[in-house]
Design an enzyme around this catalytic site. Structure first.
Site, PDB file in Angstrom:
ATOM      1  N   TYR A 182       0.832  -1.200   0.000  1.00 47.27           N
ATOM      2  CA  TYR A 182       0.000   0.000   0.000  1.00 47.27           C
ATOM      3  C   TYR A 182       0.868   1.253   0.000  1.00 47.27           C
ATOM      4  CZ  TYR A 182      -4.288   2.482   1.483  1.00 47.27           C
ATOM      5  OH  TYR A 182      -5.383   3.286   1.585  1.00 47.27           O
ATOM      6  N   LYS A 184      -1.582  -1.134  -3.979  1.00 50.76           N
ATOM      7  CA  LYS A 184      -2.657  -0.134  -3.977  1.00 50.76           C
ATOM      8  C   LYS A 184      -1.944   1.199  -3.993  1.00 50.76           C
ATOM      9  CE  LYS A 184      -6.169   0.995  -0.581  1.00 50.76           C
ATOM     10  NZ  LYS A 184      -6.646   2.291  -1.013  1.00 50.76           N
TER      11      LYS A 184
HETATM   12  C1  NAY Z   1      -8.493   2.677   2.575  1.00 52.04           C
HETATM   13  O1  NAY Z   1      -9.563   2.476   3.122  1.00 52.04           O
HETATM   14  O2  NAY Z   1      -7.446   2.316   3.086  1.00 52.04           O
HETATM   15  C2  NAY Z   1      -8.472   3.362   1.288  1.00 52.04           C
HETATM   16  O3  NAY Z   1      -8.896   2.841   0.317  1.00 52.04           O
HETATM   17  C3  NAY Z   1      -7.939   4.670   1.180  1.00 52.04           C
HETATM   18  C4  NAY Z   1      -8.223   5.341  -0.155  1.00 52.04           C
HETATM   19  C5  NAY Z   1      -8.495   6.733   0.175  1.00 52.04           C
HETATM   20  N1  NAY Z   1      -7.282   7.407   0.503  1.00 52.04           N
HETATM   21  C6  NAY Z   1      -6.977   7.796   1.733  1.00 52.04           C
HETATM   22  C7  NAY Z   1      -5.690   8.529   1.882  1.00 52.04           C
HETATM   23  O4  NAY Z   1      -7.685   7.578   2.672  1.00 52.04           O
HETATM   24  O5  NAY Z   1     -10.343   6.743  -1.279  1.00 52.04           O
HETATM   25  C8  NAY Z   1      -9.208   7.470  -0.916  1.00 52.04           C
HETATM   26  C9  NAY Z   1      -9.603   8.827  -0.401  1.00 52.04           C
HETATM   27  O6  NAY Z   1     -10.424   8.702   0.738  1.00 52.04           O
HETATM   28  C10 NAY Z   1     -10.341   9.634  -1.434  1.00 52.04           C
HETATM   29  O7  NAY Z   1      -9.591   9.726  -2.592  1.00 52.04           O
HETATM   30  C11 NAY Z   1     -10.709  11.032  -0.908  1.00 52.04           C
HETATM   31  O8  NAY Z   1      -9.577  11.849  -0.847  1.00 52.04           O
END
Ligand code: NAY
Length: 290
Positions: free
Chosen positions: A135, A161
């Site tokens: 990740y 990811k």
């Molecule tokens: C998780 O749950 O670990 C994720 O998938 C994280 C992905 C998200 N990134 C972060 C940094 O939390 O979906 C994104 C993010 O919430 C979105 O792009 C809004 O900024």
């Protein structure tokens, strides 16, 4: 991992009014997302408030979701914790419960050296036969392209990811490591870009809230309708940016409630929306032009 591609919500975890995991709400949410055509689920990550739960609570979430999914779509379990020992325990549990893959942030907070992180991924990845998706996320400290390539030498590391904005590294991972090395784009605001840069799938928080929009975006890019995809992406960005003004897992849960899927509440220190805030969010969504 070859069968895990497409639009994969980073699943929120519904809690009840007392901040306890709400199994019934979770089961309904899982069915809702499968009915909306989602291609997989990513559990107990940051969006799932995984770091706010005890390992036992995380295991319970995994058991409930895998039971409800019942093999209909693949399930990726995020097993990351700062302690290698805890992550291995969660990884073994995910395997025993029937997960299709595991994933983990690098150990964070202490700014561990590359060697600590490598050993962590090696130990966790090799503790089960499941494929591991490493990740790359700014919140936990970016791994960097060269280090991702190095991690790909660990036999069970089969994908990444990728939540950084350097999207050229998405296709570079595939070109340099292998076309079979799976890359999942993690910034919802940049889904179109991620897919254009050859991501196999997109994993993100807002796909629970807007499954149809992102399914459409994914299919449009894949079929070459970039302009059509970008038009939808712009609307999604407006919604995401309006949501990011609050504790946005609370906004996702609240808006699911408006759509008839009661997804419960967040766990402190995250805060649920006040009545006043709910009105403001609704208003800001209404003002977004399609
Ligand atoms: C998780 O749950 O670990 C994720 O998938 C994280 C992905 C998200 N990134 C972060 C940094 O939390 O979906 C994104 C993010 O919430 C979105 O792009 C809004 O900024």
């Amino acid at each position: 991992l070859k069968n895990i591609k497409g639009v994969i919500p980073a699943l929120i975890t519904p809690f009840d009014e007392h901040e306890e995991f709400d199994e019934n709400r979770m089961r309904k949410l899982v069915n809702h997302l499968i009915e909306r055509g989602m291609d997989g689920l990513y559990l107990t990550g940051s969006t799932g408030e995984g770091f706010l739960m005890t390992p036992e609570e995380r295991k319970k979430v995994v058991e409930v979701v895998i039971d409800e999914v019942h093999g209909r779509i693949p399930v990726i379990v995020h097993v990351g914790a700062i302690s290698t020992k805890i992550s291995i325990d969660l990884a073994k549990h995910a395997y025993a419960t029937g997960a299709d893959a595991i994933s983990s942030v690098p150990p964070f907070y202490w700014k561990f050296k590359e060697e600590n992180i490598y050993k962590y991924y090696e130990a966790v990845s090799m503790s089960t036969p499941l494929p591991m998706i490493v990740y790359n996320v700014p919140l936990a400290g970016l791994l960097g392209f060269d280090f991702i390539c190095r991690l790909a030498n660990i036999p069970n590391v089969k994908g990444v990811k990728y939540t950084a904005c350097t999207h050229q590294d998405i296709y570079k991972c595939k070109d340099k490591i292998s076309q079979d090395f799976m890359v999942y784009s993690g910034a919802d605001e940049m889904a179109v870009s991620g897919i254009i840069n050859e991501a196999d799938g997109i994993i993100g928080s807002f796909y629970s809230m807007m499954p149809d929009v992102f399914k459409d975006i994914y299919q449009k890019v894949k079929s070459g309708d970039i302009a059509g995809a970008q038009k939808k992406q712009k609307i999604a960005v407006d919604i995401i940016e309006a949501s990011l003004k609050y504790d946005y897992y609370a906004v996702i849960k609240e808006s699911l409630r408006w759509m008839g899927v009661d997804a419960g509440y967040v766990r402190a220190p995250f805060m649920n929306l006040s009545e006043e805030e709910i009105k403001k969010v609704k208003q800001s969504f209404k003002e977004i032009k399609a």
